[in-house]
Design a protein around this motif. Sequence first.
Motif, PDB file in Angstrom:
ATOM      1  N   GLN B  12       0.834  -1.210   0.000  1.00  0.00           N
ATOM      2  CA  GLN B  12       0.000   0.000   0.000  1.00  0.00           C
ATOM      3  C   GLN B  12       0.863   1.252   0.000  1.00  0.00           C
ATOM      4  O   GLN B  12       0.620   2.194  -0.754  1.00  0.00           O
ATOM      5  CB  GLN B  12      -0.861   0.039   1.261  1.00  0.00           C
ATOM      6  CG  GLN B  12      -2.235  -0.550   1.095  1.00  0.00           C
ATOM      7  CD  GLN B  12      -3.050  -0.363   2.368  1.00  0.00           C
ATOM      8  OE1 GLN B  12      -2.934   0.658   3.038  1.00  0.00           O
ATOM      9  NE2 GLN B  12      -3.841  -1.351   2.701  1.00  0.00           N
ATOM     10  N   ASP B  15       2.659   1.849  -3.209  1.00  0.00           N
ATOM     11  CA  ASP B  15       1.669   2.371  -4.171  1.00  0.00           C
ATOM     12  C   ASP B  15       1.435   3.859  -3.957  1.00  0.00           C
ATOM     13  O   ASP B  15       1.368   4.640  -4.907  1.00  0.00           O
ATOM     14  CB  ASP B  15       0.327   1.644  -4.010  1.00  0.00           C
ATOM     15  CG  ASP B  15       0.295   0.327  -4.776  1.00  0.00           C
ATOM     16  OD1 ASP B  15       1.255   0.075  -5.535  1.00  0.00           O
ATOM     17  OD2 ASP B  15      -0.662  -0.437  -4.592  1.00  0.00           O
ATOM     18  N   GLN B  16       1.284   4.226  -2.674  1.00  0.00           N
ATOM     19  CA  GLN B  16       1.006   5.632  -2.370  1.00  0.00           C
ATOM     20  C   GLN B  16       2.161   6.536  -2.793  1.00  0.00           C
ATOM     21  O   GLN B  16       1.950   7.654  -3.260  1.00  0.00           O
ATOM     22  CB  GLN B  16       0.709   5.800  -0.870  1.00  0.00           C
ATOM     23  CG  GLN B  16      -0.648   5.217  -0.489  1.00  0.00           C
ATOM     24  CD  GLN B  16      -0.778   4.910   0.980  1.00  0.00           C
ATOM     25  OE1 GLN B  16       0.032   5.367   1.791  1.00  0.00           O
ATOM     26  NE2 GLN B  16      -1.775   4.121   1.336  1.00  0.00           N
ATOM     27  N   GLN B  19       1.891   6.894  -6.449  1.00  0.00           N
ATOM     28  CA  GLN B  19       0.733   7.711  -6.850  1.00  0.00           C
ATOM     29  C   GLN B  19       0.879   9.187  -6.486  1.00  0.00           C
ATOM     30  O   GLN B  19      -0.033   9.980  -6.730  1.00  0.00           O
ATOM     31  CB  GLN B  19      -0.546   7.166  -6.200  1.00  0.00           C
ATOM     32  CG  GLN B  19      -0.973   5.809  -6.743  1.00  0.00           C
ATOM     33  CD  GLN B  19      -2.170   5.273  -5.975  1.00  0.00           C
ATOM     34  OE1 GLN B  19      -2.246   5.409  -4.759  1.00  0.00           O
ATOM     35  NE2 GLN B  19      -3.110   4.679  -6.685  1.00  0.00           N
ATOM     36  N   GLY B  20       2.012   9.517  -5.839  1.00  0.00           N
ATOM     37  CA  GLY B  20       2.238  10.933  -5.569  1.00  0.00           C
ATOM     38  C   GLY B  20       1.714  11.420  -4.220  1.00  0.00           C
ATOM     39  O   GLY B  20       1.791  12.604  -3.919  1.00  0.00           O
ATOM     40  N   LEU B  21       1.164  10.502  -3.389  1.00  0.00           N
ATOM     41  CA  LEU B  21       0.654  10.939  -2.087  1.00  0.00           C
ATOM     42  C   LEU B  21       1.797  11.382  -1.179  1.00  0.00           C
ATOM     43  O   LEU B  21       1.640  12.277  -0.354  1.00  0.00           O
ATOM     44  CB  LEU B  21      -0.127   9.825  -1.391  1.00  0.00           C
ATOM     45  CG  LEU B  21      -1.611   9.756  -1.727  1.00  0.00           C
ATOM     46  CD1 LEU B  21      -1.818   9.352  -3.166  1.00  0.00           C
ATOM     47  CD2 LEU B  21      -2.315   8.801  -0.800  1.00  0.00           C
ATOM     48  N   TYR B  22       2.929  10.706  -1.318  1.00  0.00           N
ATOM     49  CA  TYR B  22       4.104  11.092  -0.539  1.00  0.00           C
ATOM     50  C   TYR B  22       5.257  11.218  -1.510  1.00  0.00           C
ATOM     51  O   TYR B  22       5.577  10.269  -2.229  1.00  0.00           O
ATOM     52  CB  TYR B  22       4.412  10.052   0.543  1.00  0.00           C
ATOM     53  CG  TYR B  22       3.256   9.886   1.491  1.00  0.00           C
ATOM     54  CD1 TYR B  22       3.036  10.804   2.513  1.00  0.00           C
ATOM     55  CD2 TYR B  22       2.360   8.827   1.339  1.00  0.00           C
ATOM     56  CE1 TYR B  22       1.946  10.670   3.361  1.00  0.00           C
ATOM     57  CE2 TYR B  22       1.265   8.692   2.184  1.00  0.00           C
ATOM     58  CZ  TYR B  22       1.060   9.620   3.193  1.00  0.00           C
ATOM     59  OH  TYR B  22      -0.021   9.505   4.032  1.00  0.00           O
ATOM     60  N   LYS B  23       5.846  12.389  -1.553  1.00  0.00           N
ATOM     61  CA  LYS B  23       6.930  12.623  -2.505  1.00  0.00           C
ATOM     62  C   LYS B  23       8.280  12.440  -1.830  1.00  0.00           C
ATOM     63  O   LYS B  23       8.375  12.415  -0.595  1.00  0.00           O
ATOM     64  CB  LYS B  23       6.797  14.018  -3.103  1.00  0.00           C
ATOM     65  CG  LYS B  23       5.649  14.070  -4.114  1.00  0.00           C
ATOM     66  CD  LYS B  23       5.789  15.217  -5.093  1.00  0.00           C
ATOM     67  CE  LYS B  23       5.086  16.439  -4.561  1.00  0.00           C
ATOM     68  NZ  LYS B  23       4.907  17.472  -5.607  1.00  0.00           N
ATOM     69  N   GLU B  26       9.492  13.563   1.753  1.00  0.00           N
ATOM     70  CA  GLU B  26       8.365  13.877   2.645  1.00  0.00           C
ATOM     71  C   GLU B  26       8.213  12.820   3.742  1.00  0.00           C
ATOM     72  O   GLU B  26       8.552  11.655   3.567  1.00  0.00           O
ATOM     73  CB  GLU B  26       7.068  14.000   1.839  1.00  0.00           C
ATOM     74  CG  GLU B  26       6.984  15.315   1.078  1.00  0.00           C
ATOM     75  CD  GLU B  26       5.623  15.545   0.449  1.00  0.00           C
ATOM     76  OE1 GLU B  26       5.129  16.671   0.554  1.00  0.00           O
ATOM     77  OE2 GLU B  26       5.073  14.609  -0.152  1.00  0.00           O
ATOM     78  N   ARG B  37      -5.106   4.263  11.673  1.00  0.00           N
ATOM     79  CA  ARG B  37      -5.846   4.413  10.428  1.00  0.00           C
ATOM     80  C   ARG B  37      -6.148   3.065   9.785  1.00  0.00           C
ATOM     81  O   ARG B  37      -7.251   2.811   9.309  1.00  0.00           O
ATOM     82  CB  ARG B  37      -5.050   5.279   9.451  1.00  0.00           C
ATOM     83  CG  ARG B  37      -5.845   5.688   8.226  1.00  0.00           C
ATOM     84  CD  ARG B  37      -5.026   6.530   7.277  1.00  0.00           C
ATOM     85  NE  ARG B  37      -4.068   5.720   6.550  1.00  0.00           N
ATOM     86  CZ  ARG B  37      -2.955   6.202   5.984  1.00  0.00           C
ATOM     87  NH1 ARG B  37      -2.666   7.475   6.094  1.00  0.00           N
ATOM     88  NH2 ARG B  37      -2.139   5.397   5.326  1.00  0.00           N
ATOM     89  N   THR B  81       2.787   5.618 -12.677  1.00  0.00           N
ATOM     90  CA  THR B  81       1.731   6.529 -13.126  1.00  0.00           C
ATOM     91  C   THR B  81       2.155   7.341 -14.346  1.00  0.00           C
ATOM     92  O   THR B  81       1.322   7.695 -15.161  1.00  0.00           O
ATOM     93  CB  THR B  81       1.330   7.508 -12.014  1.00  0.00           C
ATOM     94  OG1 THR B  81       2.516   7.989 -11.408  1.00  0.00           O
ATOM     95  CG2 THR B  81       0.441   6.854 -10.995  1.00  0.00           C
ATOM     96  N   LYS B  85      -0.699   7.508 -18.712  1.00  0.00           N
ATOM     97  CA  LYS B  85      -1.419   8.347 -19.672  1.00  0.00           C
ATOM     98  C   LYS B  85      -0.529   8.786 -20.821  1.00  0.00           C
ATOM     99  O   LYS B  85      -0.043   9.906 -20.836  1.00  0.00           O
ATOM    100  CB  LYS B  85      -1.984   9.580 -18.972  1.00  0.00           C
ATOM    101  CG  LYS B  85      -3.122   9.253 -18.039  1.00  0.00           C
ATOM    102  CD  LYS B  85      -3.596  10.513 -17.366  1.00  0.00           C
ATOM    103  CE  LYS B  85      -4.495  10.154 -16.190  1.00  0.00           C
ATOM    104  NZ  LYS B  85      -4.524  11.202 -15.202  1.00  0.00           N
TER     105      LYS B  85
END
Lengths: 475, 475
Positions: B12, B15-16, B19-23, B26, B37, B81, B85
Amino acid sequence: MQKLLYVQLGDQITDQIRQGLYKVGERLPSVRELSKREQVSIATVNTAYANLEQRGWIEAKPKSGYFVRRSCLETVGLPETSNLKPKPRHMSVNELAMEVQRGVSNKKGSSFCAAVPDLNFPISKIIQRTYVSQAREGITFDQGYGSPEGLYELRQQIARRALGAGIQIGVDELITTAGAQNALALALRALTKPGDIVAVESPCYFGLLQMIESFGLKSIEIPTDAKDGMSIDALKLALQQWPIKVVLSIPAYSNPLGCVMPNENKQALMQLLQQYDIAMIEDDIYGELQFEGHRPKAVKAFDEEGRVLWCSSVSKTMDPKLRVGWIAPGKYYAKILHQKYVNSISLPSLPQSVAAQVMAQGQFDRHLRQARETYRQRAQHLIDLAQMHFPSEMRASSPQGGLVVWFEMPKKIDGTQLYYQCREREVRIAPGELFSVTGLYQNCFRMSFAKPWTLESEQAVAMIGLQLKEMMIKN
Amino acid sequence: MQKLLYVQLGDQITDQIRQGLYKVGERLPSVRELSKREQVSIATVNTAYANLEQRGWIEAKPKSGYFVRRSCLETVGLPETSNLKPKPRHMSVNELAMEVQRGVSNKKGSSFCAAVPDLNFPISKIIQRTYVSQAREGITFDQGYGSPEGLYELRQQIARRALGAGIQIGVDELITTAGAQNALALALRALTKPGDIVAVESPCYFGLLQMIESFGLKSIEIPTDAKDGMSIDALKLALQQWPIKVVLSIPAYSNPLGCVMPNENKQALMQLLQQYDIAMIEDDIYGELQFEGHRPKAVKAFDEEGRVLWCSSVSKTMDPKLRVGWIAPGKYYAKILHQKYVNSISLPSLPQSVAAQVMAQGQFDRHLRQARETYRQRAQHLIDLAQMHFPSEMRASSPQGGLVVWFEMPKKIDGTQLYYQCREREVRIAPGELFSVTGLYQNCFRMSFAKPWTLESEQAVAMIGLQLKEMMIKN
């Protein structure tokens, strides 16, 4: 016969004063400006101003120009515009809904009408300070319009918070919106065409019903349990009978019932969505306002196919006037992004930046802990007061979170009549009529408990009780 | 076989990070936060973090927690990611339009693609300072959502400025919007239903064509003269033949032609609207950007029946990122207000307050005078450069205001091909294909002249000329 030029110009200016363009004490355009704008001579403007001065409309101040006279509105009677829009006692549902929404900003009296958070928590000062510091850093001075998907930093913070709802999404899967209402509007626009049927809870937040009607859609109201939310069995039945295009629901602390859909119902709901190959718009705006324990998982957390469009905002947790919301549209991402783009290209960048900065700080979670406990106590106090003052036949919801309580009265009580009677006394509630198109809740009303209790607001509840008891006797 | 809990948790987190949740660099959630959580034990989180540290994803810093390692993205390859695209060379018109709109915020190269104002005028500093002072005064701390019609002070300023366009309206006849695009979207939504026909200029600003298509409407493109704007005779003919529901036009400095509809044509247009009992949506966004003399009168100035919905914004005169626009909807006021309300309830109050404050200051008019003269010179320089570098067969519009020039090439030139060739060299133009659904302008393109000229941007124009000349020879 044509009026003289200076008379025409004078009439224009008095009209502008009546229409609110120039208020008492405000400076009027200089003679030069006016002559240029209206393409008349300096002499004509001078004559017009002199005439208005003589008639008591304006006054000259040496070296600073002409000003609207303090007494002019009295000498000429009330401004005409104030008579243009009389407020009829019986409004359309649309007008009533808009009035209820506005009622919250009434300065006088007690307002229980809109589900608006208390803005006196310390977080308001932090938001303000962040606004000042972000403005100072000149965040607005990139070129261009800002991106249609919204500020990256905000989307990053939202993706992190989504984990708390059991949702694992990337920053690229989110789009920011002008509040949750805007997220829901974009979603409905993208997924439906006029005539389509949308399944909603019953009772249903009136903002959603109005949106559905305004978009030319039809709603089918699914019975909703005050504890477990939208009935899955009833939804199943409705899906068998009607070509429902999309399910629109507030599974966490539904407005107005305050109920939460259990996780097993969420799974059953996902199966129905798959079986009928339809989408769900999830309004999760109250998701972080639980009274105790963990926040509920979102339906989106159980969604493996991208069918759920998860919508929320900071309107209930920070400040509705930021107008910062978002949507995680799953497989409908491209459609929603295009909808947002044609609707407004992008949204103001500074409020987004402020919301992101505030979320990134530990104080935001501290604020939420404080707000949850405060709202829990205020909800309890409202229910206690209602038990003390309302007729004994009343029934009240027992919200597990959110900002509102739903009251049900005996059938002979008319909630809309109650609304008008309360409004006369500067007390605002939300009449049950607004929460359905079927007329099912005419004997109900909704009250928000977000604001701090005062002697005045406690007396307002007692006054509502008195009105109700009188209506019980009369009818 | 089910994965071990700590492995699942580790997956998880990676993945995060992807996906850019934590750079990189950080801080990750603390062990306690994560255990709470994800509702797993402290031991599981500790094992997951230790494992990720060993695998090079994260690093522990004493007393401050776990951080994303600077090198982790390289060791595991590019984030997935970024491959999700791919950008196809041939996009849909919608995608192309959105890319053109975004192109303006490209940091590299020269951008002539979007009609975005220069943000280096002194007014930008004044806007910023006003933002800071307004935030300090705590304008956001009223209760509630802000009114659907928008901030009173802003509507007052707009009503005053409207006088310059020959429009006399009251403060109560205006509604604020999220830019002019949002005003136009609200107007189209309120006046049409899917399948209806909208008359537009030809060539027509692509944002309008996209809106029309996205709302399920049909457009009929009315021939438009490079000097006098939409042809009244052609419109008359179209009205005789088709059940046109609404006319949508940019009469002042039309985008892309830069032309102005003469006053006698505006009067003739009003007569047609009356005769066919239809409405007009007037996009007046460039109205105050005349190169010389007075600003043109709006069509709304000739409207005595409330048929014209006058739309504009501060996007071209202050900053598009404020997203402050407005609409004077005439007799459609109630419809538009309801549309805005269901679409977003209200809009952020602070940007509205900033725009009002800036308008109230004399500096704004001083800024406009400076901007008009500057843009006039920059437009002339673009046309001079084009005459120097482009093939001699080229034709260019001669704008009397606004921010863009329209170029027409011999039929064998493909503007979209030119767009891609320029894009490869980090130079952005707007291909003609976007400005019609009929394919009429494949050999055209639009360039903005708003930015200050630099050696780099002059060379970019020379490069475009080179590409064009090569295409002339090859085809």
